[in-house]
Design a protein around this motif. Structure first.
Motif, short mmCIF file in Angstrom:
data_model
loop_
_atom_site.label_atom_id
_atom_site.label_comp_id
_atom_site.label_asym_id
_atom_site.label_seq_id
_atom_site.Cartn_x
_atom_site.Cartn_y
_atom_site.Cartn_z
N ALA A 30 40.44 39.21 40.39
CA ALA A 30 39.93 38.59 41.62
C ALA A 30 40.88 37.50 42.11
CB ALA A 30 38.53 38.03 41.39
N ASP A 31 41.34 36.66 41.19
CA ASP A 31 42.27 35.58 41.56
C ASP A 31 43.56 36.14 42.14
OD1 ASP A 31 40.45 33.68 40.71
OD2 ASP A 31 41.44 33.35 38.77
N ARG A 32 44.09 37.17 41.53
CA ARG A 32 45.37 37.73 41.95
C ARG A 32 45.27 38.56 43.23
NH1 ARG A 32 48.46 40.02 36.79
NH2 ARG A 32 50.04 40.32 38.39
N VAL A 33 44.10 39.17 43.46
CA VAL A 33 43.90 39.99 44.66
C VAL A 33 43.45 39.13 45.84
CG1 VAL A 33 42.46 41.84 45.64
CG2 VAL A 33 43.45 42.11 43.37
N VAL A 38 32.39 38.56 42.64
CA VAL A 38 31.18 39.30 43.03
C VAL A 38 31.56 40.58 43.76
CG1 VAL A 38 29.12 39.23 44.49
CG2 VAL A 38 29.71 37.25 43.10
N ASN A 39 32.51 40.49 44.70
CA ASN A 39 32.91 41.70 45.43
C ASN A 39 33.56 42.72 44.50
OD1 ASN A 39 31.90 41.01 47.91
ND2 ASN A 39 33.79 40.09 48.63
N LEU A 40 34.41 42.27 43.59
CA LEU A 40 35.02 43.20 42.64
C LEU A 40 33.97 43.79 41.69
CD1 LEU A 40 38.48 41.76 41.57
CD2 LEU A 40 37.97 43.69 43.06
N ARG A 52 38.29 47.89 51.91
CA ARG A 52 39.36 47.77 52.89
C ARG A 52 40.65 48.29 52.27
NH1 ARG A 52 38.46 43.19 56.88
NH2 ARG A 52 36.28 42.67 56.54
N PHE A 53 41.46 48.94 53.08
CA PHE A 53 42.75 49.42 52.60
C PHE A 53 43.62 48.26 52.13
CE2 PHE A 53 42.69 53.60 55.17
CZ PHE A 53 42.14 54.27 54.10
N THR A 54 43.50 47.11 52.76
CA THR A 54 44.30 45.96 52.33
C THR A 54 43.89 45.52 50.93
OG1 THR A 54 42.80 44.47 53.52
CG2 THR A 54 44.84 45.08 54.63
N THR A 55 42.59 45.56 50.64
CA THR A 55 42.10 45.21 49.30
C THR A 55 42.52 46.26 48.29
OG1 THR A 55 40.20 44.06 50.27
CG2 THR A 55 40.04 44.68 47.94
N LEU A 56 42.38 47.52 48.65
CA LEU A 56 42.79 48.61 47.76
C LEU A 56 44.29 48.52 47.46
CD1 LEU A 56 42.11 51.23 46.24
CD2 LEU A 56 42.46 52.46 48.40
N THR A 57 45.08 48.22 48.48
CA THR A 57 46.52 48.07 48.31
C THR A 57 46.83 46.96 47.32
OG1 THR A 57 46.99 48.90 50.52
CG2 THR A 57 48.69 47.54 49.50
N LYS A 58 46.19 45.82 47.48
CA LYS A 58 46.45 44.67 46.61
C LYS A 58 46.00 44.97 45.17
CE LYS A 58 47.90 40.48 46.04
NZ LYS A 58 49.29 40.12 46.07
N ILE A 59 44.84 45.61 45.00
CA ILE A 59 44.37 45.99 43.65
C ILE A 59 45.41 46.90 42.99
CG2 ILE A 59 42.65 47.34 42.38
CD1 ILE A 59 40.54 46.29 44.39
N CYS A 60 45.90 47.88 43.74
CA CYS A 60 46.88 48.82 43.18
C CYS A 60 48.19 48.10 42.84
CB CYS A 60 47.14 49.97 44.16
SG CYS A 60 45.75 51.13 44.25
#
Length: 90
Positions: A30-33, A38-40, A52-60
Motif C-alpha cells: 500500500a505504501d509503495r503503490v 483498506v482498498n488493497l 484502475r489501470f493506474t493502480t494495476l500498473t503500479k501494483i505490477c
C-alpha cells in the motif's frame, strides 16, 4: 441480471500469493503503490468491483509481475461466441 448473478465474480485475485512470494506485507505494498491498506484488502479478498489501470500498473511494477499473475478469469457459465450457437455440432 438477477442479484445472484450480479454477485457472481469469475475473477480471482492472487495478491496473497504474490505478497508471500516476495516477502512483502499488504501495508508495504500500500505504501509503495500509494493506495490505502483498506482498498488493497478489498482487492485481495475478492470484493473489489473494479481496479484502475493506474493502480494495476503500479501494483505490477512494485511486485514485478504481469496483470495475469495477479488476476485470473474462471468462466462459470461461458456464453457462446458470436456465430457459435448457429453452427451444427460435430
Amino acid at each position: 441480471m438477477s442479484p445472484a448473478e450480479a454477485d457472481t465474480n469469475a475473477i480471482s485475485v492472487h495478491l496473497d500469493r504474490l505478497l508471500t512470494e516476495r516477502g512483502m506485507t499488504l501495508t508495504d505494498l500500500a505504501d509503495r503503490v500509494g493506495v490505502t491498506v483498506v482498498n488493497l484488502s478489498i482487492l485481495k479478498n475478492g470484493r473489489a468491483k473494479a481496479i484502475r489501470f493506474t493502480t494495476l500498473t503500479k501494483i505490477c511494477e512494485v511486485l514485478g509481475c504481469q496483470p495475469g499473475d495477479l488476476l485470473t478469469h474462471t468462466p462459470q457459465n461461458r456464453l457462446p461466441r458470436e456465430g457459435e450457437a448457429d453452427r451444427p455440432a460435430g
